[in-house]
Design an enzyme around this catalytic site. Structure first.
Site, PDB file in Angstrom:
ATOM      1  N   ASP A 127      39.356  -3.024  68.044  1.00  0.00           N
ATOM      2  CA  ASP A 127      38.698  -2.646  69.096  1.00  0.00           C
ATOM      3  C   ASP A 127      37.778  -1.981  68.670  1.00  0.00           C
ATOM      4  O   ASP A 127      36.740  -2.851  67.879  1.00  0.00           O
ATOM      5  CB  ASP A 127      39.909  -0.802  68.513  1.00  0.00           C
ATOM      6  CG  ASP A 127      40.704  -0.214  69.364  1.00  0.00           C
ATOM      7  OD1 ASP A 127      41.234  -1.168  70.363  1.00  0.00           O
ATOM      8  OD2 ASP A 127      40.965   0.215  69.291  1.00  0.00           O
ATOM      9  N   TYR A 129      34.037  -0.714  68.990  1.00  0.00           N
ATOM     10  CA  TYR A 129      33.875   0.446  68.257  1.00  0.00           C
ATOM     11  C   TYR A 129      34.571   1.565  69.153  1.00  0.00           C
ATOM     12  O   TYR A 129      33.319   2.038  70.564  1.00  0.00           O
ATOM     13  CB  TYR A 129      32.796   0.740  67.858  1.00  0.00           C
ATOM     14  CG  TYR A 129      31.564  -0.261  66.468  1.00  0.00           C
ATOM     15  CD1 TYR A 129      33.077  -0.187  65.740  1.00  0.00           C
ATOM     16  CD2 TYR A 129      31.824  -1.475  67.673  1.00  0.00           C
ATOM     17  CE1 TYR A 129      32.087  -1.407  64.963  1.00  0.00           C
ATOM     18  CE2 TYR A 129      30.730  -2.134  65.912  1.00  0.00           C
ATOM     19  CZ  TYR A 129      31.421  -1.806  64.862  1.00  0.00           C
ATOM     20  OH  TYR A 129      31.022  -2.555  63.612  1.00  0.00           O
ATOM     21  N   PHE A 140      32.549  -6.276  66.499  1.00  0.00           N
ATOM     22  CA  PHE A 140      31.481  -5.404  65.192  1.00  0.00           C
ATOM     23  C   PHE A 140      29.853  -5.904  65.323  1.00  0.00           C
ATOM     24  O   PHE A 140      29.155  -5.218  64.954  1.00  0.00           O
ATOM     25  CB  PHE A 140      31.174  -7.022  63.766  1.00  0.00           C
ATOM     26  CG  PHE A 140      33.067  -7.758  63.055  1.00  0.00           C
ATOM     27  CD1 PHE A 140      32.794  -6.078  62.884  1.00  0.00           C
ATOM     28  CD2 PHE A 140      33.268  -7.884  63.829  1.00  0.00           C
ATOM     29  CE1 PHE A 140      34.386  -6.363  61.913  1.00  0.00           C
ATOM     30  CE2 PHE A 140      35.159  -8.362  63.233  1.00  0.00           C
ATOM     31  CZ  PHE A 140      35.331  -7.304  62.297  1.00  0.00           C
ATOM     32  N   HIS A 254      39.344  -7.384  55.951  1.00  0.00           N
ATOM     33  CA  HIS A 254      38.446  -6.878  56.320  1.00  0.00           C
ATOM     34  C   HIS A 254      37.353  -5.996  56.085  1.00  0.00           C
ATOM     35  O   HIS A 254      37.611  -5.531  54.450  1.00  0.00           O
ATOM     36  CB  HIS A 254      39.073  -5.935  57.325  1.00  0.00           C
ATOM     37  CG  HIS A 254      38.126  -5.634  58.916  1.00  0.00           C
ATOM     38  ND1 HIS A 254      37.828  -4.418  58.690  1.00  0.00           N
ATOM     39  CD2 HIS A 254      38.475  -5.303  59.522  1.00  0.00           C
ATOM     40  CE1 HIS A 254      37.221  -3.746  60.369  1.00  0.00           C
ATOM     41  NE2 HIS A 254      37.871  -5.283  60.544  1.00  0.00           N
TER      42      HIS A 254
END
Length: 296
Positions: A127, A129, A140, A254
């Protein structure tokens, strides 16, 4: 946590890399049946004229903001019923865009600013942020002036461990990577503010699977292999079907604080990616991971 030394899992051997390099240099696009990207005809105006009035309205954003090297190969995909239904789900063509949807309309396809034929590495996120001001279309990454998210802090920590000369910047903008051939793609391209996963299963996943397929296919320029960095089980599922001889596929936990110590930190992915790229394409093939100039 994924198996493998230092919490990493890779596919593709050095022997196969060398073999593929020789094969690629010994063939041409005509004899191998591969059509180079710049030889594929595409006219934006002709494509727009081929659309119905409703399609033209719904796909205005794609025609205006998607990188043309990508639109050339995704033009049929965005006309499919599932994508038209997706565009009807959220008001991405309204200006100004509702502040409840992230990222802003102009940044939904920011990832496509990395030309298809220039890709060296693909980083797969999930997704965008969902906090205020965070999302700007690159997984990211956050705009300059926004606090560095915890996952990105862990990415910086791993980068510092692999490249001691790296000085983590005070910002979280990864646009320099995008300019250096790193495709940073979320599998869901929009999200409702403060509501993680709110736009999941609406059609974005099918579309971004196609984006990954295009990155995997021979039409990405010269049929070249690239590095896929898949952090977390969600990303790992996305790359499971890819050609493991043609590409280097690196998986690990992750970088989230909840899982970073279960295999992300210490995975060695940044150096491993560059070793593979240099072996296949020479010194110019590597990514400059350590230079992160802020871009507004």
């Amino acid at each position: 946590m994924f198996s493998g030394s230092q919490g990493k899992k890779s596919t593709g051997s050095g022997q196969s890399i060398k073999k593929l390099k020789i094969t690629a240099s010994g063939t041409n696009s005509k004899s191998s049946g591969i059509q180079r990207l710049n030889s594929i005809p595409f006219s934006l105006s002709a494509f727009q004229e081929s659309l119905s009035d409703n399609e033209r309205k719904l796909l205005q954003l794609e025609c205006e903001m998607m990188g043309k090297s990508w639109l050339k190969l995704l033009k049929d995909e965005i006309k499919k019923p599932y994508f038209i239904n997706l565009k009807q789900f959220f008001p991405s063509n309204k200006k100004p865009l509702s502040k409840s949807q992230l990222p802003s309309a102009k940044n939904i396809y920011k990832w496509s600013d990395t030309p298809l034929g220039k890709i060296k590495v693909v980083i797969i996120g999930q997704d965008p942020y969902h906090g205020a001001g965070q999302a700007h279309g690159l997984c990211f990454s956050v705009p300059v002036g926004v606090g560095i998210p915890p996952s990105l802090r862990n990415i910086y920590a791993e980068l510092k461990a692999e490249y001691p000369e790296f000085e983590p910047p005070k910002h979280g903008n990864l646009s320099s990577w995008a300019n250096n051939g790193v495709l940073m793609l979320n599998t869901c391209l929009t999200v409702q503010a403060n509501n993680a996963g709110s736009h999941s299963n609406k059609g974005w996943e099918q579309f971004t699977d196609k984006v990954i397929d295009v990155s995997d296919g021979p039409d990405n320029g010269v049929g070249r292999g690239v590095v896929f960095l898949a952090w977390g089980s969600w990303a790992a599922k996305r790359v499971a079907k890819l050609n493991k001889i043609k590409h280097l596929i690196l998986t690990s936990a992750h970088p989230s604080p909840f899982s970073a110590n279960k295999g992300f930190l210490g995975n060695g992915h940044f150096k491993e990616a560059n070793r593979w790229l240099v072996q296949r394409y020479g010194s110019e093939g590597k990514v400059d991971w350590c230079t992160l100039q802020p871009q507004i």
